[in-house]
Scaffold this motif. Structure first.
Motif, PDB file in Angstrom:
ATOM      1  N   TRP A   4      83.661 106.528  95.761  1.00 47.88           N
ATOM      2  CA  TRP A   4      83.871 105.938  97.067  1.00 47.88           C
ATOM      3  C   TRP A   4      83.316 106.917  98.084  1.00 47.88           C
ATOM      4  CZ3 TRP A   4      88.246 105.570  93.661  1.00 47.88           C
ATOM      5  CH2 TRP A   4      88.554 104.260  93.284  1.00 47.88           C
ATOM      6  N   ALA A   7      84.691 109.168 103.414  1.00 49.38           N
ATOM      7  CA  ALA A   7      85.472 108.629 104.541  1.00 49.38           C
ATOM      8  C   ALA A   7      86.525 107.620 104.079  1.00 49.38           C
ATOM      9  CB  ALA A   7      84.544 107.992 105.569  1.00 49.38           C
ATOM     10  N   GLU A   8      86.344 107.023 102.891  1.00 49.67           N
ATOM     11  CA  GLU A   8      87.323 106.074 102.369  1.00 49.67           C
ATOM     12  C   GLU A   8      88.430 106.760 101.569  1.00 49.67           C
ATOM     13  OE1 GLU A   8      85.543 102.773 100.343  1.00 49.67           O
ATOM     14  OE2 GLU A   8      84.048 102.502 101.908  1.00 49.67           O
ATOM     15  N   LEU A   9      88.303 108.073 101.366  1.00 51.51           N
ATOM     16  CA  LEU A   9      89.302 108.816 100.592  1.00 51.51           C
ATOM     17  C   LEU A   9      90.175 109.714 101.462  1.00 51.51           C
ATOM     18  CD1 LEU A   9      87.058 109.905  97.596  1.00 51.51           C
ATOM     19  CD2 LEU A   9      88.598 107.929  97.737  1.00 51.51           C
ATOM     20  N   ALA A  13      88.883 110.960 110.415  1.00 51.54           N
ATOM     21  CA  ALA A  13      87.808 110.119 110.921  1.00 51.54           C
ATOM     22  C   ALA A  13      86.794 110.968 111.677  1.00 51.54           C
ATOM     23  CB  ALA A  13      88.371 109.040 111.852  1.00 51.54           C
ATOM     24  N   GLY A  67      93.530 110.800  97.900  1.00 58.09           N
ATOM     25  CA  GLY A  67      92.929 109.520  98.242  1.00 58.09           C
ATOM     26  C   GLY A  67      92.301 108.841  97.041  1.00 58.09           C
ATOM     27  N   TYR A  68      91.641 109.629  96.212  1.00 61.28           N
ATOM     28  CA  TYR A  68      91.023 109.091  94.999  1.00 61.28           C
ATOM     29  C   TYR A  68      92.093 108.534  94.059  1.00 61.28           C
ATOM     30  CZ  TYR A  68      88.130 108.845  90.790  1.00 61.28           C
ATOM     31  OH  TYR A  68      87.463 108.418  89.666  1.00 61.28           O
ATOM     32  N   ARG A  71      93.424 105.290  95.488  1.00 55.40           N
ATOM     33  CA  ARG A  71      92.474 104.181  95.322  1.00 55.40           C
ATOM     34  C   ARG A  71      92.444 103.683  93.881  1.00 55.40           C
ATOM     35  NH1 ARG A  71      88.503 103.172  99.398  1.00 55.40           N
ATOM     36  NH2 ARG A  71      88.160 101.386  98.066  1.00 55.40           N
ATOM     37  N   PRO A  76      96.923 102.258  99.263  1.00 56.60           N
ATOM     38  CA  PRO A  76      96.181 102.741 100.439  1.00 56.60           C
ATOM     39  C   PRO A  76      96.143 104.269 100.478  1.00 56.60           C
ATOM     40  CG  PRO A  76      98.369 102.016 101.086  1.00 56.60           C
ATOM     41  CD  PRO A  76      98.213 101.662  99.630  1.00 56.60           C
ATOM     42  N   VAL A  77      95.124 104.794 101.110  1.00 57.61           N
ATOM     43  CA  VAL A  77      95.022 106.230 101.361  1.00 57.61           C
ATOM     44  C   VAL A  77      95.981 106.551 102.496  1.00 57.61           C
ATOM     45  CG1 VAL A  77      93.488 108.070 102.147  1.00 57.61           C
ATOM     46  CG2 VAL A  77      92.645 106.322 100.560  1.00 57.61           C
TER      47      VAL A  77
END
Length: 154
Positions: A4, A7-9, A13, A67-68, A71, A76-77
């Motif tokens: 992923w 930024a998705e983990l 921002a 986060g990984y 996912r 959700p992270v």
């Protein structure tokens, strides 16, 4: 390994995302990478990063690990907390612009309440930093934050 975008983990921002990519993530270990670029949020005039940013790079690597794992589990992270560190050591005062840095974190402790300890190492050309990070990710982050916000106002 599923891949992923970083930024998705991370629960970060924009300019606060300091690492470039997740290289490897397993049950007890994470490896990330970044290239030091001038013009970043913490860049010095010569484009380098101060060595103390190594601690944040390690923390973001641990966050990428969390986060990984979230996912993979279809969750959700969520936000986590860096509680502190022990014995941060670095052999340089700054990470020069253009340096490719690799961060490795190994989980040495995790309990059911969300407390964890990671042994972290950061390496680059002539660069080595290490630290033990104490982290906390409560099982129900939103309710945990709400409870503590309400108790702060009492």
């Amino acid at each position: 390994m599923n891949t992923w975008p970083i930024a998705e983990l991370l629960p970060h921002a924009g300019d606060m995302i300091l690492i470039d990519e997740l290289l490897h993530c397993a049950e007890e270990e994470v490896q990330t990478r970044l290239v030091v670029r001038p013009g970043g949020l913490f860049s010095q005039a010569d484009g380098s990063l101060p060595a103390w940013i190594g601690l944040e790079l390690m923390a973001q690597s641990v966050a990428a690990y969390a986060g990984y794992q979230a996912r993979l589990a279809g969750q959700p992270v969520e936000l986590g907390f860096l509680l502190g560190t022990r014995n941060f050591q670095c052999n340089v005062e700054r990470f020069p612009a253009g340096s490719e840095l690799y961060i490795r974190g190994v989980r040495s402790l995790q309990d059911d309440n969300g407390m964890g300890v990671f042994e972290c190492h950061l390496n680059g050309p002539g660069i080595h930093a290490e630290a033990r990070l104490n982290v906390f990710r409560p099982p129900q982050v939103a309710s945990y934050l709400q409870e503590h916000q309400e108790s702060a106002h009492d």
